[in-house]
Each structure stands twice: as C-alpha cells, then as structure tokens.
Design a protein around this motif. Structure first.
Motif, PDB file in Angstrom:
ATOM      1  N   ALA A  90      -2.388  56.768  18.780  1.00 41.52           N
ATOM      2  CA  ALA A  90      -3.937  57.058  18.691  1.00 41.52           C
ATOM      3  C   ALA A  90      -4.265  55.920  17.681  1.00 41.52           C
ATOM      4  O   ALA A  90      -5.185  55.630  17.911  1.00 41.52           O
ATOM      5  CB  ALA A  90      -4.211  58.446  18.378  1.00 41.52           C
ATOM      6  N   LYS A  91      -3.604  55.610  16.516  1.00 40.84           N
ATOM      7  CA  LYS A  91      -3.862  54.884  15.457  1.00 40.84           C
ATOM      8  C   LYS A  91      -3.912  53.550  15.991  1.00 40.84           C
ATOM      9  O   LYS A  91      -4.583  52.545  15.563  1.00 40.84           O
ATOM     10  CB  LYS A  91      -2.580  54.878  14.484  1.00 40.84           C
ATOM     11  CG  LYS A  91      -2.793  56.171  13.832  1.00 40.84           C
ATOM     12  CD  LYS A  91      -1.928  56.105  12.311  1.00 40.84           C
ATOM     13  CE  LYS A  91      -0.471  56.049  12.643  1.00 40.84           C
ATOM     14  NZ  LYS A  91       0.071  56.008  11.334  1.00 40.84           N
ATOM     15  N   SER A  92      -3.621  53.294  17.213  1.00 41.56           N
ATOM     16  CA  SER A  92      -3.365  52.088  17.942  1.00 41.56           C
ATOM     17  C   SER A  92      -4.554  51.815  18.802  1.00 41.56           C
ATOM     18  O   SER A  92      -4.993  50.663  19.703  1.00 41.56           O
ATOM     19  CB  SER A  92      -2.145  51.475  18.457  1.00 41.56           C
ATOM     20  OG  SER A  92      -1.349  51.337  17.474  1.00 41.56           O
ATOM     21  N   GLY A  93      -5.461  52.903  18.993  1.00 37.02           N
ATOM     22  CA  GLY A  93      -6.792  52.943  19.803  1.00 37.02           C
ATOM     23  C   GLY A  93      -6.363  53.467  21.019  1.00 37.02           C
ATOM     24  O   GLY A  93      -7.401  53.611  22.029  1.00 37.02           O
ATOM     25  N   TYR A  94      -5.330  54.145  21.313  1.00 36.66           N
ATOM     26  CA  TYR A  94      -4.913  54.737  22.808  1.00 36.66           C
ATOM     27  C   TYR A  94      -5.411  56.197  22.777  1.00 36.66           C
ATOM     28  O   TYR A  94      -5.408  57.012  21.651  1.00 36.66           O
ATOM     29  CB  TYR A  94      -3.418  54.833  23.189  1.00 36.66           C
ATOM     30  CG  TYR A  94      -3.032  53.321  23.496  1.00 36.66           C
ATOM     31  CD1 TYR A  94      -3.342  52.689  24.567  1.00 36.66           C
ATOM     32  CD2 TYR A  94      -2.179  52.561  22.526  1.00 36.66           C
ATOM     33  CE1 TYR A  94      -2.823  51.186  24.695  1.00 36.66           C
ATOM     34  CE2 TYR A  94      -1.664  51.558  22.634  1.00 36.66           C
ATOM     35  CZ  TYR A  94      -2.233  50.834  23.793  1.00 36.66           C
ATOM     36  OH  TYR A  94      -1.774  49.402  24.176  1.00 36.66           O
ATOM     37  N   SER A  95      -5.945  56.620  23.816  1.00 37.67           N
ATOM     38  CA  SER A  95      -6.430  58.170  23.901  1.00 37.67           C
ATOM     39  C   SER A  95      -5.243  58.912  24.421  1.00 37.67           C
ATOM     40  O   SER A  95      -4.354  58.314  25.014  1.00 37.67           O
ATOM     41  CB  SER A  95      -7.456  58.457  24.925  1.00 37.67           C
ATOM     42  OG  SER A  95      -7.297  57.859  26.217  1.00 37.67           O
ATOM     43  N   GLY A  96      -5.199  60.266  24.182  1.00 34.27           N
ATOM     44  CA  GLY A  96      -4.047  61.023  24.501  1.00 34.27           C
ATOM     45  C   GLY A  96      -4.512  62.781  24.788  1.00 34.27           C
ATOM     46  O   GLY A  96      -5.282  63.052  24.136  1.00 34.27           O
ATOM     47  N   VAL A  97      -3.699  63.230  25.483  1.00 33.14           N
ATOM     48  CA  VAL A  97      -3.956  64.735  25.987  1.00 33.14           C
ATOM     49  C   VAL A  97      -2.376  65.133  25.758  1.00 33.14           C
ATOM     50  O   VAL A  97      -1.460  64.583  26.258  1.00 33.14           O
ATOM     51  CB  VAL A  97      -4.419  64.702  27.464  1.00 33.14           C
ATOM     52  CG1 VAL A  97      -4.628  66.345  27.679  1.00 33.14           C
ATOM     53  CG2 VAL A  97      -5.975  64.313  27.357  1.00 33.14           C
ATOM     54  N   ILE A  98      -2.337  66.242  25.266  1.00 31.21           N
ATOM     55  CA  ILE A  98      -1.270  67.326  25.276  1.00 31.21           C
ATOM     56  C   ILE A  98      -1.444  68.610  25.795  1.00 31.21           C
ATOM     57  O   ILE A  98      -2.504  69.155  25.488  1.00 31.21           O
ATOM     58  CB  ILE A  98      -0.375  67.363  24.073  1.00 31.21           C
ATOM     59  CG1 ILE A  98       0.696  68.056  24.015  1.00 31.21           C
ATOM     60  CG2 ILE A  98      -1.346  67.814  22.908  1.00 31.21           C
ATOM     61  CD1 ILE A  98       1.842  68.108  22.757  1.00 31.21           C
ATOM     62  N   VAL A  99      -0.684  69.012  26.790  1.00 30.95           N
ATOM     63  CA  VAL A  99      -0.820  70.106  27.526  1.00 30.95           C
ATOM     64  C   VAL A  99       0.093  71.244  27.336  1.00 30.95           C
ATOM     65  O   VAL A  99       1.397  70.922  27.862  1.00 30.95           O
ATOM     66  CB  VAL A  99      -1.162  69.965  29.108  1.00 30.95           C
ATOM     67  CG1 VAL A  99      -2.028  71.183  29.648  1.00 30.95           C
ATOM     68  CG2 VAL A  99      -2.331  68.856  29.267  1.00 30.95           C
ATOM     69  N   TYR A 100       0.049  72.456  26.907  1.00 28.73           N
ATOM     70  CA  TYR A 100       1.068  73.446  26.883  1.00 28.73           C
ATOM     71  C   TYR A 100       1.221  74.193  28.069  1.00 28.73           C
ATOM     72  O   TYR A 100       0.126  74.932  28.477  1.00 28.73           O
ATOM     73  CB  TYR A 100       0.764  74.428  25.672  1.00 28.73           C
ATOM     74  CG  TYR A 100       1.815  75.330  25.418  1.00 28.73           C
ATOM     75  CD1 TYR A 100       3.337  75.065  25.518  1.00 28.73           C
ATOM     76  CD2 TYR A 100       1.497  76.833  25.599  1.00 28.73           C
ATOM     77  CE1 TYR A 100       4.213  75.927  25.318  1.00 28.73           C
ATOM     78  CE2 TYR A 100       2.555  77.788  25.409  1.00 28.73           C
ATOM     79  CZ  TYR A 100       3.851  77.450  25.372  1.00 28.73           C
ATOM     80  OH  TYR A 100       4.947  78.143  25.176  1.00 28.73           O
ATOM     81  N   MET A 101       1.877  73.942  28.972  1.00 28.60           N
ATOM     82  CA  MET A 101       1.908  74.339  30.377  1.00 28.60           C
ATOM     83  C   MET A 101       1.934  75.803  30.551  1.00 28.60           C
ATOM     84  O   MET A 101       0.963  76.248  31.442  1.00 28.60           O
ATOM     85  CB  MET A 101       3.006  73.742  31.148  1.00 28.60           C
ATOM     86  CG  MET A 101       2.930  72.217  31.547  1.00 28.60           C
ATOM     87  SD  MET A 101       1.485  71.736  32.638  1.00 28.60           S
ATOM     88  CE  MET A 101       2.119  72.482  34.162  1.00 28.60           C
TER      89      MET A 101
END
Length: 318
Positions: free
Chosen positions: A191-202
């Motif tokens: 994210a510090k390099s500009g990428y978006s992210g999602v984390i999902v607790y299944m």
C-alpha cells in the motif's frame, strides 16, 4: 515574538512604533535572515523592509519547528507546515516569495492516511493493519518462520520492482503461526507503494453473506471491491461453513474475474488438497467433488505455496 500585524496597526503610538523598529532589527539580524541575505546579495534593505511580514512568518514558523511539540499541538498558523522563502527574478525584478511547505511529520501522516485509504478490511481487526513493521524484527521473532518471511519479503520486493503480478501466495500453517500477520505486513508494505488491497476473514464473511442475500446492492458493492482491488487476501479459508451459493456464485465470480489479472492470496490451516475436499462439501448439498475442483482450478494454479512453521503466537506480539 509579538504579532507583527498588531504592532503595525498601532503605529501612531510612539512606544509601539519603537517596539516595531526593535522587532524589525531583531528579524533582520536573525540567523535565518542573515543566511538568506548571504545567499542572495541582490536583496536590498528596502525589499526586506517591504517584506517584513514574510520575514516574521519565516522566522516564527521555523522557531516553532525547532521546538516542535508534535503535529497535534503545532502552533503554526497552518498546522503541519512552515514558511519557506525563495528569491525569484521576474522581469528583471527581484521578488521574495513565501510558501507554506509541509513538514516531515505532516508528510509522514499524509503517507499513513494514504496507506489506510488503500486498504479495505472485511471482519479483520484493523489494528493488525496499523502495526509498525520491521523486517529484521519479523524475521527474528521465530526462526522456524524465517523461510516464510523471506518468501513474503521477496514477493513484496519483486512487486515493487516489476509491478503487480498475477501469481499470489498461499500461506499454509498451523493455528497461530502468524499467517494473517504476514499478509497484513504484505498489504501494508505494498500500500505504501500505491497498491490497493482487501483482506477478508472468511468465516465471518460467509456468515454475513446470508444477510446480504436480502441486500443485493451491498452484495454487489462488496464483490466489486474484491474484484477490483490490486491485492486480495482470503484469510483463514477452509474454516468457513460453506453453502453452494457462496462457493459457486460469490467466490467463483470473484476468482474467475481475478485469475490472470490480479493476484489473490490465502491463509489456511489446510493444504491445497485438503482445501479442495472442504470446498467440495456444503451443508446443503453434501459432497460435490466436481464443484470443489472447479473452484480449486481458480486457486491452485495461481498461487505459490508458502509453508509457515513456528509456535502458536496468539495473544502475543507476532
């Protein structure tokens, strides 16, 4: 220092006029202004006197910054910023230009806020996404986990150098070995390099999907967020109580869109073969091997398996 504006507005008072002159002399002999004059000998006394308010702001904000009380208690008129003076030549005329420039602490806060905006969490404790991470410390916490940490760091560095990959990672390991922690570290760093992210607790996501069946708009928006994120992590996959609709129409749709486009990551207590068995069984239709295999065809070819060994760290600093 006193407010220059107040002094100049009451120049009729002889005492205040004298104090204003003292203040002007004090400003002109301050180390910052003397350094400015030495660097720009083209500045005349007249120009400096005409720009006394700018000099005052310049000296005052820099004095505050040298005794910084912290960003939340910044005493400058524009918190988190200081005055920067430059000398410019426009049309043969020398001008003193003042600008408000963000300080290092302000830049750091803006970076942290930008990182937070790029990461979306579904049912994962967001405190895990705000940790202060240190590569050496993470590596040394548990020597058994070091090979997995090295693989994650290698992935981060390759993405920074070569751009977003289509291949993700599958972190497999026993309960409490720090798999989720490592994936949060990956999200935070990229994210510090500009990428978006999602984390999902299944486990919780699957349970919540039951209520989303009655809210088609919310479901559509959630699925779209997961499709479009640069980095998607399904945390603790294999621990959820699956039903055919979630497996075939939600998970299937997300993974079908992402494969060969964007990387998807997983943490699990299961091996890939054990996960296929889990995905083949639902509480409604029992075992449907071909449907579990169909979903695994969208998982297994697009991940590198990372074995995460180590002791159970639940309840301790990861």
């Amino acid at each position: 220092m006193e407010s220059l504006g107040q002094l100049l507005s009451q120049m009729k008072n002889p005492q205040l006029r004298r104090r204003s002159e003292e203040l002007s002399a004090e400003l002109l002999n301050s180390p910052l202004v003397l350094s400015l004059r030495a660097a720009h000998p083209e500045l005349t006394d007249e120009q400096l006197h005409l720009n006394m308010a700018k000099l005052y702001q310049y000296v005052n904000t820099n004095r505050h910054c040298s005794n910084c009380p912290g960003l939340d208690d910044c005493p400058n008129d524009f918190p988190g910023h200081y005055t920067k003076l430059t000398v410019e030549n426009t049309g043969g005329r020398t001008q003193l230009i003042d600008r408000q420039v963000p300080c290092d602490k302000q830049n750091q806060r803006q970076t942290e806020l930008a990182v937070k905006k790029r990461i979306h969490s579904f049912y994962v404790d967001e405190r895990a996404l705000e940790e202060g991470y240190n590569e050496v410390e993470i590596m040394m916490k548990d020597r058994e986990r070091a090979p997995a940490v090295a693989q994650v760091i290698k992935y981060i560095n390759e993405t920074r150098e070569d751009g977003l990959q289509t291949q993700g990672l599958y972190l497999e390991g026993h309960f409490g070995t720090g798999k989720t922690f490592l994936m949060c570290y990956l999200l935070h760093e990229l994210a510090k390099s500009g990428y978006s992210g999602v984390i999902v607790y299944m486990p919780e996501f699957v349970e919540d999907l039951k209520s989303m069946m009655l809210d088609n708009q919310k479901l559509k928006e959630s699925v779209e967020v997961m499709k479009q994120a640069d980095l998607l992590i399904f945390d603790d996959i294999g621990a959820e109580n699956l039903n055919p609709w979630v497996r075939d129409h939600v998970m299937g749709a997300i993974l079908n869109y992402r494969m060969n486009r964007k990387p998807t990551f997983y943490t699990s207590n299961h091996s890939l073969s054990a996960l296929e068995k889990h995905l083949s069984f639902t509480n409604k239709d029992g075992e449907e091997q071909h449907k579990g295999q169909r979903l695994m065809d969208r998982i297994a070819p697009f991940v590198d398996v990372v074995q995460v060994h180590g002791s159970n760290k639940r309840g301790r600093n990861q």
